[in-house]
Structure formats: structure tokens, C-alpha cells
Design an enzyme around this catalytic site. Structure first.
Site, PDB file in Angstrom:
ATOM      1  CE  LYS A   1      -3.596   2.537   2.562  1.00  0.00           C
ATOM      2  NZ  LYS A   1      -4.428   2.428   3.679  1.00  0.00           N
TER       3      LYS A   1
ATOM      4  NE  ARG B   1      -5.999   9.706   3.504  1.00  0.00           N
ATOM      5  CZ  ARG B   1      -4.637   9.971   3.188  1.00  0.00           C
ATOM      6  NH1 ARG B   1      -4.226  11.234   3.280  1.00  0.00           N
ATOM      7  NH2 ARG B   1      -3.735   8.827   3.007  1.00  0.00           N
TER       8      ARG B   1
ATOM      9  CE  LYS C   1      -3.555   7.961   6.675  1.00  0.00           C
ATOM     10  NZ  LYS C   1      -4.698   7.301   6.663  1.00  0.00           N
TER      11      LYS C   1
ATOM     12  CE  LYS D   1      -6.162   1.945  -0.637  1.00  0.00           C
ATOM     13  NZ  LYS D   1      -6.476   1.742   0.819  1.00  0.00           N
TER      14      LYS D   1
ATOM     15  CE1 TYR E   1     -14.901   3.284  -2.930  1.00  0.00           C
ATOM     16  CE2 TYR E   1     -12.992   3.532  -4.125  1.00  0.00           C
ATOM     17  CZ  TYR E   1     -13.583   3.171  -3.018  1.00  0.00           C
ATOM     18  OH  TYR E   1     -12.950   3.362  -1.831  1.00  0.00           O
TER      19      TYR E   1
HETATM   20  C1  PBG Z   1      -7.378   3.543   5.573  1.00  0.00           C
HETATM   21  C2  PBG Z   1      -7.548   3.177   4.110  1.00  0.00           C
HETATM   22  C3  PBG Z   1      -7.417   4.099   3.172  1.00  0.00           C
HETATM   23  C4  PBG Z   1      -8.031   3.388   2.174  1.00  0.00           C
HETATM   24  C5  PBG Z   1      -8.401   2.248   2.517  1.00  0.00           C
HETATM   25  N1  PBG Z   1      -8.159   2.127   3.694  1.00  0.00           N
HETATM   26  C6  PBG Z   1      -6.914   5.626   3.307  1.00  0.00           C
HETATM   27  C7  PBG Z   1      -5.618   5.972   3.778  1.00  0.00           C
HETATM   28  O1  PBG Z   1      -4.866   4.883   3.807  1.00  0.00           O
HETATM   29  O2  PBG Z   1      -5.591   7.149   4.020  1.00  0.00           O
HETATM   30  C8  PBG Z   1      -8.231   4.256   0.676  1.00  0.00           C
HETATM   31  C9  PBG Z   1      -9.151   3.776  -0.504  1.00  0.00           C
HETATM   32  C10 PBG Z   1      -9.394   4.663  -1.430  1.00  0.00           C
HETATM   33  O3  PBG Z   1      -8.818   5.769  -1.740  1.00  0.00           O
HETATM   34  O4  PBG Z   1     -10.495   4.195  -2.074  1.00  0.00           O
HETATM   35  N2  PBG Z   1      -6.525   2.672   6.316  1.00  0.00           N
END
Ligand code: PBG
Length: 336
Positions: A206, A216, A229, A260, A325
Site C-alpha cells: 500500500k 478520506r 502517511k 494499492k 467503486y
Molecule cells: C485506511 C484506508 C485508506 C484507503 C483504504 N483504507 C486511506 C488511507 O490510507 O489514507 C483508501 C481507499 C481509497 O482511496 O479508495 N487505512
């Protein structure tokens, strides 16, 4: 002869266009295809009995209270979508720096999972394991005195949270926090509690991406200052490190490995596919979806063609399953 329309054929052994000359032959030689079996619909969930709340930056996607959630998942099942990934929007008044509400047995999200599982038991529930819906600072874990996310303490909280999610009805828990060692810790604790059939879909690779913006908004974890992050999510420059993460999660007992975002990281999907025998998932994230919609709304891209191409590319790169989505509309168009 110089004015003649006749051109003698080129002396070619290979004419790849023969395999593209009509729709029937193109279908025969097509290497990958989309199928509703491979699609997972992410859904934002809210408490209460109110109405579905559209999310401006995710056209067609709303936060759903329980009743609408059950109706939506029943509808998805009819369309052949058999897995959903759920994300709660927790009220601001229930958030604090330590995300304590996550471990509150009265957390409404657990009750929602229970009722959804009872109503539509055949659809797999994937529950995200991270603290960002619960913390007032929006980070995925608790902070140490220097303001960094504390790894081991966060793992111990998330381990407990994963068990509560599984007990409430999650078939698959999906740690998205990127803490070191969390997959092994969650596996141990699930097994210890007798939850040996609960699967772990690890957000293995990720990346610290700009493309999570609309998500968010949707879960209400957006802060005034942009959230950084990069102390725990991967550097977008790093492929080898992504493979290290994938290997660690596999060694710690993950049942599937996720990459991801998806569309910008096709090389990572392909490389993970090449180095693991586990199923590979890819998450086409909120920003990827929003980008296609925005360009289509401006008249600059064809929505359906761009959508199909974006998903096909993710399959071609090697993903077995895709969180997107577009899952619902894609399943609708695959049935048509
Ligand atoms: C949180 C999480 C995030 C997403 C999935 N789980 C956001 C982040 O890490 O800030 C993002 C999914 C998306 O953008 O569709 N842990």
C-alpha cells in the site's frame, strides 16, 4: 502502372491484424476478461436510520445506513457481486487521539456487520483493519510522543479490533495500516480465539498515495493539513520494497495479497503475481475512480470505455480480484 490502384501484397508471414478483423475473432483471441466473480464493491457505512448520503467526490457512491446497506448488498448479490469491503464513517464526537471507540464493544459498526451478515449471509464481508476512521488526527494508528505512529502498540490494538470484526461477522479482515508484523499478530489472535476460518487479505503493498483523497472525504478522516502517511505506507518509487512487504505478509499467514492503488502500480501487481502463489488483489482507489468520472463529466473521456480499459489493465497485470467503486455498474454492464 504508376497510376494504378493495385498494390501487390507485401510478402508477410505474420499479419497480426488477421486476428483483429472482426468481433468474433477478437473475442476468441482475447487474453483476459472481466467477470463479476472477480469484483469487490467497497461500501461506506454510517450509523442510524437516515438517508443514503451521496459523496460529492465519488459520483454514484453514497454512505449507507443499515437498511440501505442491506438493500444494496442484496442487489449486488443479484448482479453476481459476492464480496463487499466495508468502511465505517464514525461520528466526529466518537473520535479521539487513540481511536478508542474501535475497541468499544458497543461500537455500532459491529452491530451493523452482524445484521448484514444475518440478512445476506452468502455475500463475503471484508472489513478494513486500521484506526483512521476512529482517530481525530486521521492516522491509521496511535501516535508516540514524537508524533509518529507507534508500530507495536498499534498492532496490539488492531489485533483486538480484527477479532471483534470477525466475531461480528467479517469473513475476511483486511489490515490496511502497513504496521510491521500485523498480519502474524492478527493470525495468532484469530486462531487463539478459534476463528481459524477468518481469512486475512493483507494490504501488502500500500503506497503513500495522493489518490486516497475522495476516500478520506467519504470516511471523514480528512484533516486541515494534508495527512502524510509516508512513515508507514510505501514510497511510490519503490518496487523492491513492495515485494519485501508482500513476502513478509505471505510468510505471516496472509490468505491473499493486495496492491494499492492499482492503475498506477501495474508493474507492482505484475511483480507480486510473479513471486507469490497466493491470490493477488488490486484496489482501484477512490482517486482513480474520481479522475475517470471528472474527465468524463468534462466531456474529455468516454466514461464506459475508460472504466472498462482501466479494469482490464489491472486484470492483465495479474490481479485475480479487483476492489473497485465501479463494481456494481460493471456487473450491470456485464449482464446487459
Ligand atoms: C485506511 C484506508 C485508506 C484507503 C483504504 N483504507 C486511506 C488511507 O490510507 O489514507 C483508501 C481507499 C481509497 O482511496 O479508495 N487505512
Amino acid at each position: 502502372m504508376i497510376n494504378s490502384a493495385y498494390t501487390p501484397p507485401l510478402d508477410l508471414v505474420r499479419r497480426p491484424r488477421r486476428n483483429r478483423q472482426n468481433a468474433a475473432i477478437r473475442a476468441l483471441v482475447r487474453e483476459v476478461r472481466l467477470h463479476s466473480d472477480d469484483l469487490i464493491q467497497p461500501i461506506f457505512v454510517k450509523d442510524g436510520t437516515g438517508h443514503a448520503e451521496p459523496i460529492a467526490s465519488l459520483p454514484g457512491i453514497s454512505r449507507l445506513p443499515l437498511k440501505a446497506l442491506i438493500a444494496e448488498v442484496e442487489q449486488l448479490a443479484k448482479l453476481g457481486i459476492r464480496a463487499v469491503a466495508l468502511f465505517p464513517q464514525i461520528e466526529t464526537s466518537l473520535k479521539d487521539a487513540r481511536g478508542k471507540y474501535a475497541l468499544n464493544e458497543k461500537n455500532w459498526f459491529f452491530a451493523t456487520l452482524k445484521k448484514l451478515k444475518a440478512a445476506v449471509p452468502e455475500v463475503l464481508i471484508i472489513a478494513d483493519v486500521a484506526l483512521d476512521p476512529y482517530t481525530d488526527h486521521g492516522h491509521d494508528g496511535v501516535l508516540d510522543p514524537s508524533g509518529e505512529v507507534a508500530n507495536d502498540e498499534t498492532v496490539s490494538i488492531l489485533t483486538h479490533y480484527a477479532v471483534l470484526l470477525a466475531e461480528a461477522g467479517a469473513d475476511i479482515v483486511a489490515p490496511s495500516d502497513m504496521m510491521d508484523g500485523r498480519v502474524g499478530a492478527i493470525r495468532d489472535e484469530l486462531d487463539h480465539e478459534g476463528l481459524t476460518n477468518t481469512s486475512i487479505m493483507a494490504y501488502a503493498a500500500k503506497f503513500a498515495s495522493a489518490y486516497y483523497g475522495p476516500f478520506r472525504d467519504a470516511v471523514g478522516s480528512k484533516t486541515k493539513a494534508p495527512l502524510d502517511k509516508s512513515g508507514y505506507q510505501l514510497d511510490p518509487a519503490n518496487l523492491r520494497e513492495a515485494l519485501l512487504e508482500a513476502r513478509l505478509d505471505e510468510d505471516q499467514g496472509a490468505d491473499s495479497l493486495m496492491v494499492k492503488p492499482a492503475g498506477l502500480y501495474l508493474d507492482v501487481i505484475s511483480a507480486v503475481r510473479g513471486t507469490t502463489t497466493l491470490p493477488v488483489a488490486a484496489y482501484q482507489v477512490s482517486g482513480e475512480y474520481a479522475q475517470i468520472h471528472a474527465a468524463a463529466a468534462a466531456g474529455w473521456l468516454d466514461l464506459v470505455r475508460a472504466r472498462n480499459e482501466s479494469l482490464l489493465a489491472i486484470k492483465r497485470a495479474g490481479a485475480d480480484m479487483i476492489l473497485t467503486y465501479f463494481a456494481r455498474v460493471m456487473a450491470e454492464s456485464l449482464r446487459a
